[in-house]
Design a protein around this motif. Structure first.
Motif, mmCIF file in Angstrom:
data_model
loop_
_atom_site.group_PDB
_atom_site.id
_atom_site.type_symbol
_atom_site.label_atom_id
_atom_site.label_comp_id
_atom_site.label_asym_id
_atom_site.label_seq_id
_atom_site.Cartn_x
_atom_site.Cartn_y
_atom_site.Cartn_z
ATOM 1 N N ILE A 77 0.852 -1.107 0.129
ATOM 2 C CA ILE A 77 0.041 -0.017 -0.086
ATOM 3 C C ILE A 77 1.097 1.457 -0.092
ATOM 4 O O ILE A 77 1.714 1.459 0.888
ATOM 5 C CB ILE A 77 -0.989 -0.050 1.132
ATOM 6 C CG1 ILE A 77 -1.760 -1.246 1.147
ATOM 7 C CG2 ILE A 77 -1.786 1.128 1.093
ATOM 8 C CD1 ILE A 77 -1.478 -2.293 2.310
ATOM 9 N N GLY A 78 0.616 2.060 -0.899
ATOM 10 C CA GLY A 78 1.532 3.235 -0.876
ATOM 11 C C GLY A 78 0.403 4.479 -0.286
ATOM 12 O O GLY A 78 -0.399 4.722 -0.579
ATOM 13 N N ALA A 79 1.366 5.031 0.617
ATOM 14 C CA ALA A 79 0.530 6.222 1.411
ATOM 15 C C ALA A 79 1.361 7.362 1.103
ATOM 16 O O ALA A 79 2.475 7.612 1.332
ATOM 17 C CB ALA A 79 0.909 6.128 2.955
ATOM 18 N N ILE A 80 0.738 7.932 -0.084
ATOM 19 C CA ILE A 80 1.580 9.021 -0.881
ATOM 20 C C ILE A 80 1.289 10.328 -0.094
ATOM 21 O O ILE A 80 0.284 10.980 -0.273
ATOM 22 C CB ILE A 80 1.070 9.066 -2.328
ATOM 23 C CG1 ILE A 80 0.937 7.723 -2.990
ATOM 24 C CG2 ILE A 80 1.811 10.014 -3.045
ATOM 25 C CD1 ILE A 80 2.045 6.739 -3.087
ATOM 26 N N ASN A 81 2.277 10.979 0.619
ATOM 27 C CA ASN A 81 2.024 11.777 1.414
ATOM 28 C C ASN A 81 2.395 13.151 0.898
ATOM 29 O O ASN A 81 2.079 14.162 1.756
ATOM 30 C CB ASN A 81 2.896 11.623 2.925
ATOM 31 C CG ASN A 81 4.236 11.471 2.498
ATOM 32 O OD1 ASN A 81 4.761 10.693 1.658
ATOM 33 N ND2 ASN A 81 5.216 12.415 2.999
ATOM 34 N N GLY A 82 3.060 13.335 -0.122
ATOM 35 C CA GLY A 82 3.467 14.300 -0.587
ATOM 36 C C GLY A 82 3.743 14.213 -1.937
ATOM 37 O O GLY A 82 3.646 13.395 -2.734
ATOM 38 N N ASP A 105 0.483 -1.556 -5.041
ATOM 39 C CA ASP A 105 -0.890 -2.372 -5.331
ATOM 40 C C ASP A 105 -1.890 -1.283 -5.393
ATOM 41 O O ASP A 105 -2.725 -1.068 -6.101
ATOM 42 C CB ASP A 105 -1.067 -3.461 -4.474
ATOM 43 C CG ASP A 105 0.024 -4.439 -4.741
ATOM 44 O OD1 ASP A 105 0.839 -4.380 -5.424
ATOM 45 O OD2 ASP A 105 0.067 -5.277 -3.846
ATOM 46 N N VAL A 106 -1.806 -0.565 -4.096
ATOM 47 C CA VAL A 106 -3.034 0.635 -3.853
ATOM 48 C C VAL A 106 -2.273 1.553 -3.524
ATOM 49 O O VAL A 106 -1.271 1.699 -2.665
ATOM 50 C CB VAL A 106 -3.761 -0.037 -2.669
ATOM 51 C CG1 VAL A 106 -5.041 0.840 -2.165
ATOM 52 C CG2 VAL A 106 -4.582 -1.255 -3.139
ATOM 53 N N ARG A 107 -2.989 3.127 -3.863
ATOM 54 C CA ARG A 107 -2.342 4.216 -3.542
ATOM 55 C C ARG A 107 -3.351 4.905 -2.811
ATOM 56 O O ARG A 107 -4.194 5.403 -3.555
ATOM 57 C CB ARG A 107 -1.753 4.741 -4.756
ATOM 58 C CG ARG A 107 -0.662 4.339 -5.237
ATOM 59 C CD ARG A 107 -0.260 4.733 -6.743
ATOM 60 N NE ARG A 107 -1.131 3.999 -7.523
ATOM 61 C CZ ARG A 107 -0.968 2.766 -7.876
ATOM 62 N NH1 ARG A 107 -0.085 1.966 -7.523
ATOM 63 N NH2 ARG A 107 -2.220 2.103 -8.627
ATOM 64 N N LEU A 108 -2.951 5.293 -1.583
ATOM 65 C CA LEU A 108 -3.816 6.366 -0.776
ATOM 66 C C LEU A 108 -2.901 7.692 -0.928
ATOM 67 O O LEU A 108 -1.963 7.512 -0.421
ATOM 68 C CB LEU A 108 -4.196 5.944 0.643
ATOM 69 C CG LEU A 108 -4.681 4.492 0.837
ATOM 70 C CD1 LEU A 108 -4.860 4.360 2.342
ATOM 71 C CD2 LEU A 108 -5.936 4.226 -0.133
#
Length: 265
Positions: A106-111, A125-128
């Motif tokens: 899971i990608g936690a795209i913070n910036g 796989d999944v990007r939040l």
């Protein structure tokens, strides 16, 4: 005192590994050392039986601002164009490590996730995505094409026409646009992002580990197989899972109207 390691890893009590790219002073630009360490972290998540999902994020304001720009080197001579284009590097090995991982990522795209960081994000796989983040390929503005698998994954996510549009322009998309395009799954307030991503990982960790490995392998291979070969692979995977203890437990729990207790066997 803050931890100065460039790649941080932590496995919580649920079996979710949090991997943090940790060079906030340069917006988490990837050095050669960091690429190797990130590849090692992905491989570790894949082989540890006590890890069921991985969350990848960045420290500070950025997810990853791309690859670190440094001095050259070499032997003083320039190889032919074909060799200049075909050479493989750390980006190839790292993209393959993502693809071959056996736990959901899971990608936690913070910036900002730009350039190489865009490719790294697409390997998840999944990007939040945080409501303050942006994503895009800026390579064309530097006279380059793309790497880290970006040109492999982007057309599979958004279609070939949209992929051409984004690569040709080099534009960055804001969080809402990323969801509209199909690059991110959903927007999350920045201060809740990592918690949301970990919660998603814990949902996966509560499920059947072998089942998740099976479906991830299927999805990774589905883009490169003929229909006939894929259906053979799909069924062989399903037969193995049906024979597993978790597969039997799933059916028992359904018949007994209770929640299954999966053990990864």
């Amino acid at each position: 005192m803050s931890d100065e390691r460039p790649i941080l890893t932590n496995v919580d009590e649920h079996g979710v590994m949090l991997v943090t790219i940790n060079r906030p002073e340069v917006m988490n630009a990837l050095s050669t050392e960091m690429m190797t360490l990130l590849e090692e972290a992905i491989s570790e998540a894949s082989v540890r039986d006590d890890v069921y999902a991985m969350v990848l994020t960045g420290a500070g304001r950025g997810f990853c601002a791309g690859a670190e720009i440094g001095g050259g080197g070499g032997d003083g001579g320039e190889p032919p164009r074909r060799q200049r284009v075909d050479r493989r590097g750390n980006s190839t090995r790292m993209a393959l490590a993502f693809s071959e991982c056996d736990v959901p990522i899971i990608g936690a795209i913070n910036g900002p996730a730009v350039g190489a960081g865009f490719g790294v994000a697409l390997c998840c796989d999944v990007r939040l995505i945080a409501d303050t983040a942006r994503m895009g390929s800026i390579f064309i503005k530097r006279g380059l094409a793309a790497d880290y698998g970006a040109a492999y994954w982007l057309p599979r996510l958004v279609g070939i026409a949209k992929a051409h549009e984004l690569f040709y322009s080099g534009d960055l998309l804001n969080a809402e646009e990323c969801v509209e395009w199909g690059i991110a799954n959903r927007v999350v307030p920045a201060d809740q992002l990592v918690d949301e991503a970990l919660a998603y990982g814990r949902m996966i960790a509560n499920g059947p580990p072998m089942g998740y490995t099976g479906v991830r392998r299927m999805l990774q291979r589905s883009t490169d197989m003929s229909m006939t070969h894929f259906l053979e692979y799909e069924w062989s995977t399903q037969v193995a899972l049906l024979a597993s203890e978790d597969g039997k437990e799933g059916f028992r729990a359904f018949a007994e109207r209770r929640d299954p207790q999966f053990q990864g066997r």
